[in-house]
Design a protein around this motif. Sequence first.
Motif, PDB file in Angstrom:
ATOM      1  N   ASP A   1       0.842  -1.197   0.000  1.00 27.34           N
ATOM      2  CA  ASP A   1       0.000   0.000   0.000  1.00 27.34           C
ATOM      3  C   ASP A   1       0.875   1.244   0.000  1.00 27.34           C
ATOM      4  O   ASP A   1       1.920   1.279   0.632  1.00 27.34           O
ATOM      5  CB  ASP A   1      -0.884   0.041   1.251  1.00 27.34           C
ATOM      6  N   VAL A   2       0.392   2.245  -0.722  1.00 28.73           N
ATOM      7  CA  VAL A   2       1.081   3.526  -0.731  1.00 28.73           C
ATOM      8  C   VAL A   2       0.954   4.164   0.635  1.00 28.73           C
ATOM      9  O   VAL A   2      -0.112   4.141   1.254  1.00 28.73           O
ATOM     10  CB  VAL A   2       0.451   4.464  -1.779  1.00 28.73           C
ATOM     11  N   LYS A   3       2.072   4.714   1.103  1.00 29.89           N
ATOM     12  CA  LYS A   3       1.994   5.392   2.373  1.00 29.89           C
ATOM     13  C   LYS A   3       2.585   6.782   2.226  1.00 29.89           C
ATOM     14  O   LYS A   3       3.709   6.953   1.749  1.00 29.89           O
ATOM     15  CB  LYS A   3       2.752   4.614   3.441  1.00 29.89           C
ATOM     16  N   VAL A   4       1.798   7.767   2.625  1.00 35.14           N
ATOM     17  CA  VAL A   4       2.255   9.151   2.664  1.00 35.14           C
ATOM     18  C   VAL A   4       2.221   9.570   4.122  1.00 35.14           C
ATOM     19  O   VAL A   4       1.152   9.540   4.742  1.00 35.14           O
ATOM     20  CB  VAL A   4       1.352  10.062   1.808  1.00 35.14           C
ATOM     21  N   THR A   5       3.367   9.920   4.638  1.00 34.42           N
ATOM     22  CA  THR A   5       3.484  10.210   6.062  1.00 34.42           C
ATOM     23  C   THR A   5       3.822  11.669   6.288  1.00 34.42           C
ATOM     24  O   THR A   5       4.802  12.171   5.724  1.00 34.42           O
ATOM     25  CB  THR A   5       4.572   9.333   6.699  1.00 34.42           C
ATOM     26  N   GLN A   6       3.023  12.311   7.082  1.00 37.92           N
ATOM     27  CA  GLN A   6       3.304  13.689   7.476  1.00 37.92           C
ATOM     28  C   GLN A   6       3.835  13.669   8.896  1.00 37.92           C
ATOM     29  O   GLN A   6       3.298  12.980   9.754  1.00 37.92           O
ATOM     30  CB  GLN A   6       2.045  14.549   7.359  1.00 37.92           C
ATOM     31  N   SER A   7       4.873  14.449   9.121  1.00 44.05           N
ATOM     32  CA  SER A   7       5.639  14.307  10.351  1.00 44.05           C
ATOM     33  C   SER A   7       4.856  14.670  11.605  1.00 44.05           C
ATOM     34  O   SER A   7       5.053  14.065  12.654  1.00 44.05           O
ATOM     35  CB  SER A   7       6.905  15.163  10.271  1.00 44.05           C
ATOM     36  N   SER A   8       3.980  15.640  11.525  1.00 49.04           N
ATOM     37  CA  SER A   8       3.265  16.081  12.724  1.00 49.04           C
ATOM     38  C   SER A   8       1.778  16.156  12.441  1.00 49.04           C
ATOM     39  O   SER A   8       1.373  16.698  11.420  1.00 49.04           O
ATOM     40  CB  SER A   8       3.756  17.466  13.164  1.00 49.04           C
ATOM     41  N   ARG A   9       0.975  15.606  13.314  1.00 49.22           N
ATOM     42  CA  ARG A   9      -0.477  15.713  13.157  1.00 49.22           C
ATOM     43  C   ARG A   9      -0.997  17.052  13.663  1.00 49.22           C
ATOM     44  O   ARG A   9      -1.942  17.623  13.102  1.00 49.22           O
ATOM     45  CB  ARG A   9      -1.187  14.586  13.910  1.00 49.22           C
ATOM     46  N   TYR A  10      -0.389  17.509  14.770  1.00 49.05           N
ATOM     47  CA  TYR A  10      -0.837  18.773  15.370  1.00 49.05           C
ATOM     48  C   TYR A  10       0.386  19.601  15.747  1.00 49.05           C
ATOM     49  O   TYR A  10       1.334  19.070  16.315  1.00 49.05           O
ATOM     50  CB  TYR A  10      -1.680  18.525  16.626  1.00 49.05           C
ATOM     51  N   LEU A  11       0.328  20.887  15.387  1.00 51.40           N
ATOM     52  CA  LEU A  11       1.396  21.801  15.789  1.00 51.40           C
ATOM     53  C   LEU A  11       0.777  23.097  16.276  1.00 51.40           C
ATOM     54  O   LEU A  11      -0.213  23.568  15.712  1.00 51.40           O
ATOM     55  CB  LEU A  11       2.327  22.158  14.628  1.00 51.40           C
ATOM     56  N   VAL A  12       1.406  23.681  17.285  1.00 49.81           N
ATOM     57  CA  VAL A  12       1.024  25.012  17.745  1.00 49.81           C
ATOM     58  C   VAL A  12       2.278  25.866  17.718  1.00 49.81           C
ATOM     59  O   VAL A  12       3.284  25.517  18.344  1.00 49.81           O
ATOM     60  CB  VAL A  12       0.425  24.983  19.164  1.00 49.81           C
ATOM     61  N   LYS A  13       2.226  26.947  16.975  1.00 48.06           N
ATOM     62  CA  LYS A  13       3.384  27.829  16.831  1.00 48.06           C
ATOM     63  C   LYS A  13       2.965  29.268  17.129  1.00 48.06           C
ATOM     64  O   LYS A  13       1.786  29.599  17.134  1.00 48.06           O
ATOM     65  CB  LYS A  13       3.936  27.739  15.398  1.00 48.06           C
ATOM     66  N   ARG A  14       3.967  30.090  17.334  1.00 48.33           N
ATOM     67  CA  ARG A  14       3.702  31.508  17.585  1.00 48.33           C
ATOM     68  C   ARG A  14       3.978  32.327  16.338  1.00 48.33           C
ATOM     69  O   ARG A  14       4.792  31.934  15.486  1.00 48.33           O
ATOM     70  CB  ARG A  14       4.574  32.000  18.730  1.00 48.33           C
ATOM     71  N   THR A  15       3.300  33.430  16.221  1.00 48.65           N
ATOM     72  CA  THR A  15       3.502  34.341  15.098  1.00 48.65           C
ATOM     73  C   THR A  15       4.980  34.680  14.960  1.00 48.65           C
ATOM     74  O   THR A  15       5.643  34.989  15.947  1.00 48.65           O
ATOM     75  CB  THR A  15       2.703  35.639  15.320  1.00 48.65           C
ATOM     76  N   GLY A  16       5.458  34.577  13.719  1.00 48.88           N
ATOM     77  CA  GLY A  16       6.854  34.900  13.438  1.00 48.88           C
ATOM     78  C   GLY A  16       7.793  33.707  13.476  1.00 48.88           C
ATOM     79  O   GLY A  16       8.933  33.808  13.017  1.00 48.88           O
ATOM     80  N   GLU A  17       7.349  32.592  14.016  1.00 41.95           N
ATOM     81  CA  GLU A  17       8.199  31.410  14.052  1.00 41.95           C
ATOM     82  C   GLU A  17       8.353  30.802  12.664  1.00 41.95           C
ATOM     83  O   GLU A  17       7.480  30.935  11.813  1.00 41.95           O
ATOM     84  CB  GLU A  17       7.601  30.353  14.987  1.00 41.95           C
ATOM     85  N   LYS A  18       9.444  30.110  12.472  1.00 38.18           N
ATOM     86  CA  LYS A  18       9.664  29.358  11.238  1.00 38.18           C
ATOM     87  C   LYS A  18       9.090  27.964  11.459  1.00 38.18           C
ATOM     88  O   LYS A  18       9.354  27.328  12.487  1.00 38.18           O
ATOM     89  CB  LYS A  18      11.144  29.296  10.904  1.00 38.18           C
ATOM     90  N   VAL A  19       8.325  27.490  10.496  1.00 37.31           N
ATOM     91  CA  VAL A  19       7.651  26.205  10.647  1.00 37.31           C
ATOM     92  C   VAL A  19       8.022  25.289   9.480  1.00 37.31           C
ATOM     93  O   VAL A  19       8.019  25.720   8.315  1.00 37.31           O
ATOM     94  CB  VAL A  19       6.115  26.383  10.681  1.00 37.31           C
ATOM     95  N   PHE A  20       8.352  24.059   9.806  1.00 35.91           N
ATOM     96  CA  PHE A  20       8.643  23.048   8.792  1.00 35.91           C
ATOM     97  C   PHE A  20       7.589  21.951   8.874  1.00 35.91           C
ATOM     98  O   PHE A  20       7.362  21.374   9.938  1.00 35.91           O
ATOM     99  CB  PHE A  20      10.022  22.414   9.035  1.00 35.91           C
ATOM    100  N   LEU A  21       6.978  21.654   7.747  1.00 40.69           N
ATOM    101  CA  LEU A  21       6.081  20.510   7.668  1.00 40.69           C
ATOM    102  C   LEU A  21       6.711  19.520   6.699  1.00 40.69           C
ATOM    103  O   LEU A  21       7.013  19.858   5.552  1.00 40.69           O
ATOM    104  CB  LEU A  21       4.695  20.932   7.171  1.00 40.69           C
ATOM    105  N   GLU A  22       6.896  18.300   7.193  1.00 38.70           N
ATOM    106  CA  GLU A  22       7.593  17.298   6.391  1.00 38.70           C
ATOM    107  C   GLU A  22       6.607  16.251   5.869  1.00 38.70           C
ATOM    108  O   GLU A  22       5.660  15.884   6.550  1.00 38.70           O
ATOM    109  CB  GLU A  22       8.651  16.597   7.252  1.00 38.70           C
ATOM    110  N   CYS A  23       6.895  15.766   4.681  1.00 44.44           N
ATOM    111  CA  CYS A  23       6.069  14.739   4.056  1.00 44.44           C
ATOM    112  C   CYS A  23       6.968  13.729   3.355  1.00 44.44           C
ATOM    113  O   CYS A  23       7.862  14.135   2.592  1.00 44.44           O
ATOM    114  CB  CYS A  23       5.121  15.390   3.054  1.00 44.44           C
ATOM    115  N   VAL A  24       6.709  12.462   3.595  1.00 45.44           N
ATOM    116  CA  VAL A  24       7.502  11.401   2.982  1.00 45.44           C
ATOM    117  C   VAL A  24       6.556  10.381   2.357  1.00 45.44           C
ATOM    118  O   VAL A  24       5.576   9.984   2.982  1.00 45.44           O
ATOM    119  CB  VAL A  24       8.398  10.707   4.029  1.00 45.44           C
ATOM    120  N   GLN A  25       6.870   9.988   1.119  1.00 43.78           N
ATOM    121  CA  GLN A  25       6.083   8.925   0.470  1.00 43.78           C
ATOM    122  C   GLN A  25       7.017   7.781   0.089  1.00 43.78           C
ATOM    123  O   GLN A  25       8.183   7.988  -0.198  1.00 43.78           O
ATOM    124  CB  GLN A  25       5.335   9.472  -0.750  1.00 43.78           C
TER     125      GLN A  25
END
Lengths: 111, 116
Positions: B1-25
């Motif tokens: 089965d194809v699997k697409v994985t996102q690193s974080s289900r839930y994130l809380v960040k503050r205004t101005g922060e740098k945010v990385f969302l990762e995805c691997v297939q």
Amino acid sequence: GQQVMQIPQYQHVQEGEDFTTYCNSSTTLSNIQWYKQRPGGHPVFLIQLVKSGEVKKQKRLTFQFGEAKKNSSLHITATQTTDVGTYFCARVTGGGNKLTFGTGTQLKVEL
Amino acid sequence: DVKVTQSSRYLVKRTGEKVFLECVQDMDHENMFWYRQDPGLGLRLIYFSYDVKMKEKGDIPEGYSVSREKKERFSLILESASTNQTSMYLCASTYGGGRGGPGELFFGEGSRLTVL
């Protein structure tokens, strides 16, 4: 970018009633895909239509592509509670690798 | 089965922060996509990539950037997060569809980002 318009935005039906969602475009579509997203889930591919006037069936679901390839519809016969979710159409744009989604139709089925 | 994985289900960040969302297939797909989903607006395409190191803007790229250094990984970057970027972010992948366009998309579970 141009989003594909879907109507209606919401639909509440009684279990056993039929349901139809429409996807409309002002330009000719090369093909159209349909997805279903259950509450709390992610979109899952249902089908792709390519040919003008094409009709495909999956059990109680019937998918149609218009003769002019500018619209498409998804019809569910005798809805069940398992049909609850949001249905999206998606079109290819921008040279062939870009998929643009419609605004979606949220279906609720009441017992 | 194809699997697409996102690193974080839930994130809380503050205004101005740098945010990385990762995805691997894991299916050697050429095409990868980042969408954001907001109520009443459906899924809107932010960026997509059809090959390693290749990227193209989607419909709402402002405030975002992406990186695809390896075929299996596609990262979404918010250089300076703002409250209007609070949303559900969905990653998807598919094989190249040739003349017919991309094939069916396989989605990850989504990353719900809240920016305070």
